[in-house]
Design a protein around this motif. Structure first.
Motif, PDB file in Angstrom:
ATOM      1  N   LEU A 433     -44.527   7.013 -57.127  1.00 21.89           N
ATOM      2  CA  LEU A 433     -43.291   6.794 -56.666  1.00 21.89           C
ATOM      3  C   LEU A 433     -43.564   4.643 -57.135  1.00 21.89           C
ATOM      4  N   LYS A 434     -44.155   4.897 -56.547  1.00 22.51           N
ATOM      5  CA  LYS A 434     -44.429   2.852 -56.668  1.00 22.51           C
ATOM      6  C   LYS A 434     -44.707   2.636 -57.426  1.00 22.51           C
ATOM      7  N   GLY A 435     -45.398   2.859 -58.559  1.00 19.57           N
ATOM      8  CA  GLY A 435     -45.347   3.070 -60.366  1.00 19.57           C
ATOM      9  C   GLY A 435     -44.307   3.096 -61.208  1.00 19.57           C
ATOM     10  N   GLN A 436     -43.497   4.187 -60.316  1.00 11.26           N
ATOM     11  CA  GLN A 436     -42.450   3.902 -60.996  1.00 11.26           C
ATOM     12  C   GLN A 436     -41.161   2.770 -60.589  1.00 11.26           C
ATOM     13  N   LEU A 437     -41.336   2.244 -60.056  1.00 13.62           N
ATOM     14  CA  LEU A 437     -40.146   1.871 -59.025  1.00 13.62           C
ATOM     15  C   LEU A 437     -41.198   0.217 -59.222  1.00 13.62           C
ATOM     16  N   ALA A 438     -41.988   0.040 -59.769  1.00 15.26           N
ATOM     17  CA  ALA A 438     -42.300  -1.467 -60.518  1.00 15.26           C
ATOM     18  C   ALA A 438     -41.789  -1.359 -61.930  1.00 15.26           C
ATOM     19  N   ASP A 442     -39.350  -4.073 -63.737  1.00 19.72           N
ATOM     20  CA  ASP A 442     -39.538  -4.935 -65.199  1.00 19.72           C
ATOM     21  C   ASP A 442     -38.836  -4.692 -66.060  1.00 19.72           C
ATOM     22  N   ARG A 443     -38.067  -3.398 -66.401  1.00 18.87           N
ATOM     23  CA  ARG A 443     -37.366  -3.054 -67.615  1.00 18.87           C
ATOM     24  C   ARG A 443     -35.920  -3.776 -67.417  1.00 18.87           C
TER      25      ARG A 443
END
Length: 524
Positions: A433-438, A442-443
């Motif tokens: 979840l943390k990687g998806q939010l990061a 960025d996008r």
């Protein structure tokens, strides 16, 4: 080699100084003029209250302006195509290098122009349906209250009151107005609407019919009754209205809008009330004829009654056959009643014998005998059935206890396995979840930077301006701008209004000069 510059003694002017000098020269030379021409380009007063249009003839045209204060005092309003005589002064407008006339008064150019204006106004109001015949109403036969709109000091009101007194005295309410001059139209319209605003049964009685009256005069004297405000008030009146303006040959627009047109004020008084003496004579004649007719009818009915009475039979002749038939029926009635009673008695005895076999007492006795024969066998059978069912229920209970214990052990094992699986999934879910939010952050930052680079307001911050027309459509070339067209210039810090225009073929645009107005901010 460049040519050597030759010195000159000519005075050097600034644009503002030269524009001011030209303005003073024109105003000194043409401080007061009377100008005759045709109104062109008139679209009604501006939102500021000023009016802008042109005066033209066959060969030339000049801009004209009427300031708000002067516009409210005009006797007639300018209309498109009207030929007028304008009185005012010539001046210039330095912002566009134009000269114009500032109009103080306006009047039509002769009687012909007044008649043309009258005809044009008549056609316009006819098209709106204000003169339609189906809108007109009949006058009341005998009004209780008559409202009169006229001057209280003229001979017209005396003629109307005298004529009403001769024919049929009625309660008259007079609304005093000026019947000539600048305020005539407004006062007459206000009087008509004022009478209509009265409530039935109020302190001031509401008229049943209105008379708008004035004596004869020229077309200029009667012009107040040709104004739209008067015509519309007459057409909107809920009270039937009689127009009595001028002599029989005089025609005004209120005559078309009124329910009835009278040739003279005296004629209007004759139209709204009948002659009392004639009504009384008619009523007396009708009463006499009614009495004579009733006497003739009564006499004819009396003769018919006598003839009918002679043709009717006597009471003895009418009742003798009926009395004889009644005596004959009475002699036959007693033997018939006796025979009928004996017949019903025999049928009753027969039915009683048949009912004895199916009586409730006999049925109860038969049922008691059957029960005695059965004895205690049903009770014993029920007891055996209850014992068998009790044994079956105990066996089912023992099996249910064993099944419940097995089911509880299986459910505890399944819950423990699910809890362990949930913990393992939770440990993997948090890093994902943390990687998806990061990645989403960025996008979003990249898209925001792209939007800022493509937004037209970023271009406006660099000193550019966006030009739109009055409808908000962008203009992309100078050819799309018309002279005098209203524009909206959008800068990075706000919007301003402007007016488009060009001089010559393609002159170099001068630096715009801001002119403050009352409602629209700054105009170029």
């Amino acid at each position: 080699m460049f040519a050597e510059k030759v010195p000159s003694n000519a005075h050097e002017w600034s644009v503002s100084d030269l524009a001011g000098a030209l303005k003073r020269t024109l105003e000194d030379a043409f401080g007061f003029v009377r100008l005759r021409g045709e109104v062109s380009g008139y679209r009604g007063p501006h939102s500021s209250g000023h009016a802008y249009f042109c005066l033209k003839d066959q060969n030339a045209r000049i801009d004209a302006v009427i300031w708000k204060g002067s516009f409210a005092k005009l006797k007639i309003r300018p209309e498109e195509g009207m030929e007028v005589i304008a009185t005012g002064r010539i001046t210039t407008f330095p912002g566009s290098s134009k000269y114009q006339i500032v109009v103080d008064t306006l009047e039509p150019a002769g009687i012909g122009a007044l008649m043309a204006l009258l005809e044009e106004r008549r056609r316009k109001l006819t098209a709106e349906g204000l003169f339609a015949a189906e809108r007109k109403r009949r006058l009341p036969f005998l009004p209780r209250v008559i409202g009169v709109v006229t001057s209280p000091t003229g001979a017209v009101i005396r003629d109307i009151l005298h004529r009403l007194e001769d024919r049929f005295p009625r309660h008259v309410l007079v609304w005093p107005v000026r019947v000539q001059g600048d305020t005539c139209a407004a006062e007459v319209a206000a009087a008509i609407r004022g009478f209509n605003a009265l409530r039935p049964g109020g302190k001031v009685p509401r008229p049943d019919v209105l008379i708008v009256a004035r004596g004869g005069g020229s077309i200029e004297d009667l012009w107040g009754f040709n104004e739209e405000i008067v015509v519309r008030a007459a057409a909107e009146s809920d009270i039937p209205l009689v127009s009595a303006v001028g002599h029989e040959t005089d025609t005004t627009l209120i005559d078309y809008a009124a329910d009835v047109r009278a040739p003279t004020p005296t004629g209007a008084a004759e139209m709204v009330v009948p002659v009392r003496v004639e009504l009384m004579a008619g009523v007396n004649d009708l009463s006499r004829r009614h009495t004579e007719t009733m006497l003739r009818v009564i006499e004819r009915r009396r003769s018919d009654l006598r003839a009918t009475a002679r043709a009717l039979p006597t009471p003895e002749a009418l009742f003798s056959p009926k009395r004889q038939r009644l005596d004959l029926a009475a002699t036959k009635l007693y033997p018939a009643l006796s025979r009928n009673a004996r017949g019903h008695e025999e049928r009753l005895l027969k039915v009683a014998r048949q009912l004895a076999h199916v009586s409730p007492v006999a049925n109860v006795a038969r049922m008691r005998a059957k029960l005695d024969a059965v004895g205690s066998r049903p009770y014993n059978a029920v007891c055996r059935l209850v014992t068998l069912r009790e044994e079956t229920l105990k066996q089912i209970g023992r099996r249910l206890v064993v099944s419940r214990e097995a089911l509880l052990r299986a459910e505890r094992t399944r819950i423990a396995q699910s809890t362990e699986l949930t913990q393992r999934v939770a440990e993997r879910l948090v890093p994902a979840l943390k990687g998806q939010l990061a990645r989403k952050a960025d996008r979003l930052e990249a898209v925001s930077k792209l939007f800022d680079s493509l937004n037209y307001k970023s271009v406006l911050k660099r000193g550019f301006a966006l030009v739109r027309d009055a409808e908000g459509q962008p203009l992309r070339s100078a050819d799309a701008v018309l002279d005098g067209q209203a524009l909206v210039l959008e800068f990075a810090d706000g919007k301003v209004d402007a007016t488009g225009g060009r001089i010559g073929s393609r002159p170099k645009p001068a630096k715009p000069k801001l002119v403050a107005t009352e409602e629209q901010g700054a105009l170029f």
